[in-house]
Write an enzyme that holds these catalytic residues in place. Structure first.
Site, PDB file in Angstrom:
ATOM      1  N   ASN A  56      26.270  -6.076  32.504  1.00 37.95           N
ATOM      2  CA  ASN A  56      24.902  -5.611  32.372  1.00 37.95           C
ATOM      3  C   ASN A  56      24.241  -6.147  31.109  1.00 37.95           C
ATOM      4  O   ASN A  56      23.044  -6.411  31.097  1.00 37.95           O
ATOM      5  CB  ASN A  56      24.856  -4.081  32.410  1.00 37.95           C
ATOM      6  CG  ASN A  56      25.051  -3.559  33.803  1.00 37.95           C
ATOM      7  OD1 ASN A  56      24.172  -3.637  34.638  1.00 37.95           O
ATOM      8  ND2 ASN A  56      26.216  -3.003  34.073  1.00 37.95           N
ATOM      9  N   ALA A  97      18.908  -0.229  28.695  1.00 30.00           N
ATOM     10  CA  ALA A  97      18.563  -1.376  27.864  1.00 30.00           C
ATOM     11  C   ALA A  97      19.604  -1.469  26.760  1.00 30.00           C
ATOM     12  O   ALA A  97      20.377  -0.540  26.532  1.00 30.00           O
ATOM     13  CB  ALA A  97      17.161  -1.216  27.285  1.00 30.00           C
ATOM     14  N   TYR A  98      19.606  -2.594  26.077  1.00 26.75           N
ATOM     15  CA  TYR A  98      20.601  -2.856  25.046  1.00 26.75           C
ATOM     16  C   TYR A  98      19.941  -2.945  23.682  1.00 26.75           C
ATOM     17  O   TYR A  98      18.958  -3.661  23.503  1.00 26.75           O
ATOM     18  CB  TYR A  98      21.386  -4.127  25.385  1.00 26.75           C
ATOM     19  CG  TYR A  98      22.313  -3.857  26.527  1.00 26.75           C
ATOM     20  CD1 TYR A  98      23.630  -3.475  26.304  1.00 26.75           C
ATOM     21  CD2 TYR A  98      21.849  -3.877  27.839  1.00 26.75           C
ATOM     22  CE1 TYR A  98      24.466  -3.156  27.360  1.00 26.75           C
ATOM     23  CE2 TYR A  98      22.680  -3.547  28.898  1.00 26.75           C
ATOM     24  CZ  TYR A  98      23.984  -3.194  28.640  1.00 26.75           C
ATOM     25  OH  TYR A  98      24.803  -2.854  29.678  1.00 26.75           O
ATOM     26  N   LEU A  99      20.489  -2.192  22.738  1.00 30.18           N
ATOM     27  CA  LEU A  99      20.004  -2.200  21.366  1.00 30.18           C
ATOM     28  C   LEU A  99      20.731  -3.262  20.553  1.00 30.18           C
ATOM     29  O   LEU A  99      20.236  -3.704  19.521  1.00 30.18           O
ATOM     30  CB  LEU A  99      20.194  -0.823  20.732  1.00 30.18           C
ATOM     31  CG  LEU A  99      19.555   0.336  21.513  1.00 30.18           C
ATOM     32  CD1 LEU A  99      19.898   1.662  20.867  1.00 30.18           C
ATOM     33  CD2 LEU A  99      18.047   0.142  21.618  1.00 30.18           C
TER      34      LEU A  99
END
Length: 157
Positions: free
Chosen positions: A145, A29-31
Site C-alpha cells: 500500500n 495515507a502515509y505520513l
C-alpha cells in the site's frame, strides 16, 4: 513488538464473494515512506482511526505496531498527507471455505486492483492458495500500500 506474517496474492476470480462475511470501507495515507519504515494513518468506515508503524520486511514478516487513535485525529492526519494518492478500498473478510482471508478491492487511483491477504502466525505456517487467487505478490514491493500510495496501479505502464 508485533510481527505480521502475511501472504498476498492477486485475485483472478469472483468466487470469493459468496464467502464474504463483512465489508468495511478503508481510507488511508502515509505520513512516512522510507526504506525500512512506513507510518500509516487509516480510517475504517469513518468511525475508527489507526496509526500504524511498519518496519522492514524480511521474508513474509515485518515488525508492526498499530494503535487506535481518535477519529478526528485520523481525519486531520489524512489531511496532512499531501505527497501521494490516498488509498481507498473496500475490505472483505471471508468465512468458510476460506476463513482468515481478506480481499481488498481498490478504488480511486488504484481501481481495478483486487488483492487477497492471509495473515499467518509464523513464516513457516502451512497455507493453501484459493482457486480464485492468482500470482503470489508477497515479495513484490509494487503491491504494498505504501508504494501504491506514491505510484498508483492506474499509473503503471
Amino acid at each position: 513488538m508485533g510481527t505480521e506474517f502475511e501472504h498476498k496474492l492477486l485475485v483472478t476470480g469472483e468466487e470469493w464473494r459468496t464467502s464474504a462475511l463483512s465489508s468495511s470501507s478503508l481510507s488511508q495515507a502515509y505520513l512516512c515512506t522510507q526504506p525500512g519504515m512506513t507510518i500509516r494513518v487509516r480510517l475504517v468506515d469513518d468511525r475508527v482511526g489507526y496509526l500504524t508503524v511498519k518496519g522492514k520486511q524480511a521474508g513474509i514478516g515485518r515488525p508492526e505496531y498499530e494503535y487506535e487513535i481518535p477519529v478526528g485525529d485520523a481525519r486531520e492526519l489524512l489531511g496532512l498527507a499531501q505527497d501521494g494518492f490516498p488509498i481507498s478500498k473496500t475490505r472483505y473478510e471471508l468465512g468458510d471455505p476460506w476463513p482468515g482471508w481478506v480481499v481488498d478491492e481498490f478504488s480511486g487511483e488504484n481501481a481495478g486492483l483486487v488483492v487477497a491477504e492471509l495473515e499467518v502466525p509464523a513464516e513457516d505456517t502451512a497455507w493453501e492458495a484459493p482457486d480464485w487467487a492468482g500470482t503470489d505478490v508477497t515479495a513484490d514491493p509494487r503491491y504494498t500500500n505504501a508504494v501504491l500510495y506514491s505510484t498508483p496501479y492506474t499509473h503503471w505502464s
